[in-house]
Write a protein that holds these residues in place. Sequence first.
Motif, PDB file in Angstrom:
ATOM      1  N   SER A  43      52.200  40.170  43.410  1.00  0.00           N
ATOM      2  CA  SER A  43      51.037  40.506  44.210  1.00  0.00           C
ATOM      3  C   SER A  43      50.633  39.245  44.988  1.00  0.00           C
ATOM      4  O   SER A  43      51.078  38.043  44.677  1.00  0.00           O
ATOM      5  CB  SER A  43      49.814  40.836  43.346  1.00  0.00           C
ATOM      6  N   TYR A  44      49.981  39.643  46.193  1.00  0.00           N
ATOM      7  CA  TYR A  44      49.475  38.352  46.984  1.00  0.00           C
ATOM      8  C   TYR A  44      48.147  38.641  47.217  1.00  0.00           C
ATOM      9  O   TYR A  44      47.729  39.863  47.247  1.00  0.00           O
ATOM     10  CB  TYR A  44      50.240  38.431  48.404  1.00  0.00           C
ATOM     11  N   SER A  45      47.137  37.500  47.081  1.00  0.00           N
ATOM     12  CA  SER A  45      45.785  37.726  47.269  1.00  0.00           C
ATOM     13  C   SER A  45      45.449  36.647  48.421  1.00  0.00           C
ATOM     14  O   SER A  45      45.954  35.512  48.446  1.00  0.00           O
ATOM     15  CB  SER A  45      45.125  37.843  46.249  1.00  0.00           C
ATOM     16  N   TRP A  46      44.114  36.828  49.225  1.00  0.00           N
ATOM     17  CA  TRP A  46      43.542  35.714  49.968  1.00  0.00           C
ATOM     18  C   TRP A  46      42.335  36.062  49.770  1.00  0.00           C
ATOM     19  O   TRP A  46      41.510  37.207  49.832  1.00  0.00           O
ATOM     20  CB  TRP A  46      44.037  36.246  51.475  1.00  0.00           C
ATOM     21  N   GLU A  47      41.483  35.010  49.712  1.00  0.00           N
ATOM     22  CA  GLU A  47      39.932  34.966  49.619  1.00  0.00           C
ATOM     23  C   GLU A  47      39.655  33.814  50.297  1.00  0.00           C
ATOM     24  O   GLU A  47      40.097  32.736  50.315  1.00  0.00           O
ATOM     25  CB  GLU A  47      39.626  34.927  48.184  1.00  0.00           C
ATOM     26  N   SER A  48      38.294  33.848  50.601  1.00  0.00           N
ATOM     27  CA  SER A  48      37.629  32.732  51.403  1.00  0.00           C
ATOM     28  C   SER A  48      35.965  32.652  51.213  1.00  0.00           C
ATOM     29  O   SER A  48      35.592  33.844  50.905  1.00  0.00           O
ATOM     30  CB  SER A  48      38.037  32.588  52.961  1.00  0.00           C
ATOM     31  N   TYR A  49      35.312  31.589  51.462  1.00  0.00           N
ATOM     32  CA  TYR A  49      34.202  31.687  51.309  1.00  0.00           C
ATOM     33  C   TYR A  49      33.518  30.600  52.146  1.00  0.00           C
ATOM     34  O   TYR A  49      33.905  29.522  52.195  1.00  0.00           O
ATOM     35  CB  TYR A  49      33.412  31.521  49.923  1.00  0.00           C
ATOM     36  N   ASP A  50      32.115  30.783  52.641  1.00  0.00           N
ATOM     37  CA  ASP A  50      31.672  29.635  53.449  1.00  0.00           C
ATOM     38  C   ASP A  50      30.123  29.493  52.973  1.00  0.00           C
ATOM     39  O   ASP A  50      29.216  28.911  53.576  1.00  0.00           O
ATOM     40  CB  ASP A  50      31.408  29.694  54.906  1.00  0.00           C
ATOM     41  N   GLU A  51      29.690  30.196  51.721  1.00  0.00           N
ATOM     42  CA  GLU A  51      28.399  29.913  50.983  1.00  0.00           C
ATOM     43  C   GLU A  51      28.738  29.609  49.526  1.00  0.00           C
ATOM     44  O   GLU A  51      29.636  30.485  48.980  1.00  0.00           O
ATOM     45  CB  GLU A  51      27.494  31.179  51.137  1.00  0.00           C
ATOM     46  N   PHE A  52      27.981  28.924  48.992  1.00  0.00           N
ATOM     47  CA  PHE A  52      28.247  28.455  47.766  1.00  0.00           C
ATOM     48  C   PHE A  52      26.883  28.334  46.779  1.00  0.00           C
ATOM     49  O   PHE A  52      25.942  27.996  47.558  1.00  0.00           O
ATOM     50  CB  PHE A  52      28.757  26.926  47.665  1.00  0.00           C
TER      51      PHE A  52
END
Length: 284
Positions: A43-52
Amino acid sequence: MHVFYKKLLTCLLFLGASCLTVHSQNLISGFNLGKGKATAALSYSWESYDEFYFADEKMAAPPPYGGKITTQSITLYAAYGLTDHLDIIINLPYITAKGDGSDPMVDQEVSGVQDASLFLNWTPIQIESEGGLLSFVGAMGLSTPLSDYEANAVLSIGNQSTRIDPKVLMQYQSNAGWFANLNAGYSVRSNDVPNATVLGAKLGFAAAKFYVDLWSESQISDSDAQDIGAVPFNETRVNYTQIGIGAYYPFSPVFGISAGYSKYVSGRNVGLAGRVSGALVFNF
């Protein structure tokens, strides 16, 4: 039961894990493969965030990594039916995390093999009724780091902790194809990483040539753990709730593809990431 439908159900153990984040402990399922049967997936996955969340206060992603942190992972998953009611599961992810900051003195990318996980998924009790099947599942898991990655940093691929994860699950599967389950576990962790309770729920439907589910998962760290800034990052209290959707399509009894999306919707000391994933699934 239709033969192709039986083959579809053998894939669902994988799908229960494939659409979750790499930090999730939910590698167990209410479906068993059957003695001598196996599933493998890449499997391949991609995630991102700009709030924490710093403690419970929502803020922009922390400097010096810029306004967005992105994580990609490639995961090898395999499961084998030791008996009709006992499966062994192995999960191994390779992860890359990147920041988009411009500070040349700060490493903006880290990568490596994260933690190997080994689970036993046992279904000791199944109660059949006219309308379906009620299953009670117990599981025990062990996860441990396989590389010397940095744990005490915002931009990290893990927390360098060995974990023991006992879990229980209750599932009802109707003859019409829909199913629902509830699961709970307690994760015991080394290296001063806080122990945590993990709770989950799933509602899905499995037809002869299609599967879809909606799920949620929450982690609650022990209440005496401290917030970010007071202790090293890997010792921080981390709470979260995430929700997601997963789907699986079998092209044949041997091969299929899965896809999923998940999103952190609340938390404490955690990035509010959205995640997309896909996988090639093989059945033997």
